[in-house]
Design a protein around this motif. Sequence first.
Motif, PDB file in Angstrom:
ATOM      1  N   THR A   1       0.833  -1.206   0.000  1.00  0.00           N
ATOM      2  CA  THR A   1       0.000   0.000   0.000  1.00  0.00           C
ATOM      3  C   THR A   1       0.866   1.253   0.000  1.00  0.00           C
TER       4      THR A   1
ATOM      5  N   ASN B   1       2.562   1.611  -3.476  1.00  0.00           N
ATOM      6  CA  ASN B   1       1.591   2.032  -4.490  1.00  0.00           C
ATOM      7  C   ASN B   1       1.211   3.500  -4.319  1.00  0.00           C
TER       8      ASN B   1
ATOM      9  N   THR C   1      -0.619   7.780 -12.102  1.00  0.00           N
ATOM     10  CA  THR C   1      -1.045   6.421 -12.427  1.00  0.00           C
ATOM     11  C   THR C   1      -1.396   6.330 -13.894  1.00  0.00           C
TER      12      THR C   1
ATOM     13  N   ARG D   1      -8.278  -2.118  -9.219  1.00  0.00           N
ATOM     14  CA  ARG D   1      -6.986  -2.610  -8.758  1.00  0.00           C
ATOM     15  C   ARG D   1      -7.149  -3.885  -7.950  1.00  0.00           C
TER      16      ARG D   1
ATOM     17  N   LEU E   1       4.863  -0.335 -12.061  1.00  0.00           N
ATOM     18  CA  LEU E   1       4.010  -0.117 -10.896  1.00  0.00           C
ATOM     19  C   LEU E   1       2.833   0.782 -11.225  1.00  0.00           C
TER      20      LEU E   1
ATOM     21  N   PRO F   1      -0.333  -1.940 -10.057  1.00  0.00           N
ATOM     22  CA  PRO F   1       0.155  -1.817  -8.676  1.00  0.00           C
ATOM     23  C   PRO F   1       0.306  -3.178  -7.995  1.00  0.00           C
TER      24      PRO F   1
ATOM     25  N   GLU G   1      -2.275  -5.583  -2.482  1.00  0.00           N
ATOM     26  CA  GLU G   1      -2.258  -5.048  -1.128  1.00  0.00           C
ATOM     27  C   GLU G   1      -2.960  -5.951  -0.119  1.00  0.00           C
TER      28      GLU G   1
END
Length: 205
Positions: free
Chosen positions: A102, A105, A114, A126, A167, A171, A174
Motif C-alpha cells: 500500500t 503504491n 497512475t 486494482r 508499478l 500496482p 495489497e
Amino acid sequence: AMPRVASALDNCGLIAAFVAVVAAQALKPLTARVAGGAWRPALALASGGFPSSHSAFVTALAAGVGAQWGYDSGSFACACVVSAVVMYDAMGVRRQAGFHATAINTLVANAYGTRGEGATTTGTTREEMDEGGGRYRGDAESGAPQAGESLTDTLFDEGFDAFVGRLQERPLREHIGHTPVQVVAGAVTGIVIGIAVSFSVVGLE
C-alpha cells in the motif's frame, strides 16, 4: 468377508481441510457484501478477506487429525504447531507485506501518477486484478513485461523509470494478509468444520 481397504476418504484431517478452505473462500464474497461492499464473486479466489481461509484450512486439519488419531498423538501436536505458525504469519508477515505494498503504491501514484486507462476500459479495479504476487504478463511488441518477469528484473535490466512504469500500470497486491478478527473467524470456521467432518467420517467406519 473381504477387509475394507482404507483410502484418502477415510482421512478426517484431509477431508476437513479441503471442505474448510472451500467454505471459507466461498464466504468471502458474502461477508464483503454484508459489510457494505460491492458483490464481487472474484473474492472467492482471492487472498485476504473475511474469514481467513488459511486459518480455516490448518485448524480443520488439526481438528480432524485430533478426532481420528487422538488429541494426545504426535500428529495432532504437529498439526497444532503448523496451525499456530500459519495464523501468526497471516497476521504478521503477510499483513505487513500488504501494508508495504500500500505504501509503495501510494508513493508511486502520488509522485509519478497512475496509468489507469487499461483498468478503465476493461472495467477492472486494482483489487480485481489477477493474483500476480509482483509478477506481470505481457508481450514484447507492446513493451509490456514478459511472462515471469519480476519487478526486480525490470529494475536491474531496464532501469528505474521502467520499474516505476510497471508499478503505474499494475500496482502491487495489497490485500494479502489478515486482521486478528479475520484469523480468529477462520480458525473457528475450521474447527467447526473439522469436528463436523470427523463425526461424519468416524461414524461411517
